[in-house]
Design a protein around this motif. Structure first.
Motif, PDB file in Angstrom:
ATOM      1  N   GLN A  61       3.215   3.449  -2.931  1.00  0.00           N
ATOM      2  CA  GLN A  61       3.087   2.978  -4.307  1.00  0.00           C
ATOM      3  C   GLN A  61       2.264   1.697  -4.374  1.00  0.00           C
ATOM      4  O   GLN A  61       1.444   1.517  -5.283  1.00  0.00           O
ATOM      5  N   GLU A  62       2.449   0.819  -3.406  1.00  0.00           N
ATOM      6  CA  GLU A  62       1.696  -0.433  -3.402  1.00  0.00           C
ATOM      7  C   GLU A  62       0.206  -0.195  -3.196  1.00  0.00           C
ATOM      8  O   GLU A  62      -0.633  -0.832  -3.843  1.00  0.00           O
ATOM      9  N   LEU A  63      -0.148   0.725  -2.317  1.00  0.00           N
ATOM     10  CA  LEU A  63      -1.565   1.024  -2.088  1.00  0.00           C
ATOM     11  C   LEU A  63      -2.202   1.636  -3.340  1.00  0.00           C
ATOM     12  O   LEU A  63      -3.378   1.388  -3.631  1.00  0.00           O
ATOM     13  N   MET A  64      -1.426   2.403  -4.067  1.00  0.00           N
ATOM     14  CA  MET A  64      -1.938   2.975  -5.309  1.00  0.00           C
ATOM     15  C   MET A  64      -2.166   1.884  -6.350  1.00  0.00           C
ATOM     16  O   MET A  64      -3.195   1.858  -7.036  1.00  0.00           O
ATOM     17  N   GLU A  65      -1.212   0.977  -6.470  1.00  0.00           N
ATOM     18  CA  GLU A  65      -1.270  -0.036  -7.524  1.00  0.00           C
ATOM     19  C   GLU A  65      -2.228  -1.184  -7.197  1.00  0.00           C
ATOM     20  O   GLU A  65      -2.979  -1.627  -8.065  1.00  0.00           O
ATOM     21  N   ARG A  66      -2.214  -1.656  -5.948  1.00  0.00           N
ATOM     22  CA  ARG A  66      -2.967  -2.866  -5.619  1.00  0.00           C
ATOM     23  C   ARG A  66      -4.351  -2.587  -5.047  1.00  0.00           C
ATOM     24  O   ARG A  66      -5.227  -3.460  -5.093  1.00  0.00           O
ATOM     25  N   GLU A  67      -4.550  -1.377  -4.482  1.00  0.00           N
ATOM     26  CA  GLU A  67      -5.865  -1.046  -3.953  1.00  0.00           C
ATOM     27  C   GLU A  67      -6.543   0.063  -4.748  1.00  0.00           C
ATOM     28  O   GLU A  67      -7.698   0.393  -4.486  1.00  0.00           O
ATOM     29  N   GLY A  68      -5.824   0.629  -5.701  1.00  0.00           N
ATOM     30  CA  GLY A  68      -6.416   1.655  -6.543  1.00  0.00           C
ATOM     31  C   GLY A  68      -6.688   2.967  -5.843  1.00  0.00           C
ATOM     32  O   GLY A  68      -7.575   3.726  -6.247  1.00  0.00           O
TER      33      GLY A  68
END
Length: 389
Positions: free
Chosen positions: A156-163
């Motif tokens: 989820q973090e990679l989706m949100e913070r790295e797009g």
């Protein structure tokens, strides 16, 4: 039928990442895959791989950005990939993924995979460096077939913070050899070897002594529990060791906290703990809490990364906010002395790990991913082996 050539690329690795890679390599089906690991020589990982007779390829890869060494590593990998006919390149960590995927792009390696073990946003890096890595990651993701995350929280973090797009990400939980940590040992002998007094429960943590592991918060929590007859144990080494030892002295914990240094007999050490603590500021999915549960120990850990996905709250352990020594101390105080509850949590933890976090599960899911990606490639390249089941 020829075996599929698989190359893992990794920076100097210790702790959880090293153990993850070792387990993955050890249990990959050698009848189907011809496995090589590209990593720096003269490191603990290199020595362990050599002892296991795993094929290795030396690259001058370091943890920090180093244009000269990074270029040399990419150049060496491109040459190796072209000469070996490697079909799958599997990179680990942001640095391994940077160098490995650039080489795979230049060598036109058919299948490229990256396992993200943790988030770059919690590294002790300047903000410009984090932004640079995130920008490079978005670019290289376009040439990556799949990105594995070790927890859904990291995904989820990679989706949100790295797009990064959800379809490119998949979660495969870390796995351990449960039986290795469930064996009975002579607890008194182990306590003596660690200079732990005979009386009093043992509350301990095992970590690289670096900022992201939050060991300072563990010490602060220990200082709030001075009225309890508890022995506190810190196992591991790292850049903060001297600073942490000085902090323990300043907190009046000279006779209460034992710094045991780097140790290899982790299963034996876990056997003498009454409670295992993970005080980290950031994690992907730490192997140490899985190992502690496999050893039948309740875990008190911070609510970071994939930790809440691994601990069954109130059943196998307790989860507290990060950077909060008071909350950590309260949780520990609620467990210390409740022998029946500790035993019950420990038994629940062993069962939980066997059901969700074994090496065989991790390796099988990784093989299934290889199979899925190779099936796509085989539609275009007839020379790739067609059976990997």
């Amino acid at each position: 039928m020829s075996r599929i050539k698989l190359l893992h690329v990794v920076r100097p690795a210790a702790g959880g990442m090293k153990n993850h890679l070792i387990n993955l390599v050890r249990y990959t089906d050698k009848k189907r895959f011809d496995v090589t690991v590209a990593c720096p020589p003269n490191t603990a990982l290199w020595d362990e791989l050599t002892a296991l007779r795993v094929q290795t390829f030396p690259i001058p890869l370091v943890g920090e950005l180093s244009p000269t060494r990074d270029y040399a590593a990419v150049h060496s990998l491109v040459k190796y990939l072209n000469q070996s006919g490697t079909t799958i390149l599997h990179a680990h960590s942001s640095k391994g993924a940077l160098v490995g995927r650039l080489a795979a792009l230049m060598a036109r390696t058919p299948v490229v995979i990256f396992t993200a073990h943790n988030s770059i946003f919690y590294e002790e890096w300047p903000e410009w460096k984090k932004k640079l890595f995130a920008t490079v990651e978005r670019f290289l993701a376009r040439f990556t077939d799949k990105i594995i995350t070790v927890s859904d929280a990291l995904k989820q973090e990679l989706m949100e913070r790295e797009g990064l797009p959800a379809k490119q990400l998949t979660t495969i939980y870390n796995g351990i050899e449960v039986e290795k940590f469930a064996a009975k040992v002579d607890a008194k002998s182990v306590r003596r070897s660690l200079n732990i007094p005979e009386l009093g429960p043992v509350v301990g943590t095992i970590a690289r002594l670096a900022p992201q592991k939050g060991v300072s918060y563990f010490l602060k929590a220990a200082s709030l529990l001075k009225e309890y007859q508890v022995n506190f144990l810190v196992v591991g080494d790292g850049p903060l060791r001297e600073t942490l030892e000085q902090e323990a002295t300043e907190l009046g914990l000279q006779n209460r906290v034992i710094f045991a240094g780097q140790r290899e007999n982790i299963a034996e050490i876990l056997s003498v703990l009454d409670i295992y603590v993970l005080p980290s500021v950031t994690e992907g999915l730490p192997l140490t809490i899985l190992e502690a549960m496999a050893a039948g120990k309740p875990v008190v850990a911070t609510r970071v990364g994939g930790v809440p996905e691994a601990i069954a709250e109130g059943k196998t352990g307790l989860v507290v906010p990060s950077r909060d020594p008071e909350a950590l101390a309260v949780a520990l105080a609620g467990l210390i002395g409740e022998r029946d509850r500790l035993i019950r949590m420990g038994a629940n933890g062993q069962k939980h790990v066997k059901e969700k976090f074994t090496v065989s599960m991790m390796v099988e899911k990784t093989k299934q991913l290889y199979n899925q990606l190779l099936t796509v490639v085989m539609q275009f390249q007839d020379n790739i082996p067609r059976s990997i089941t």
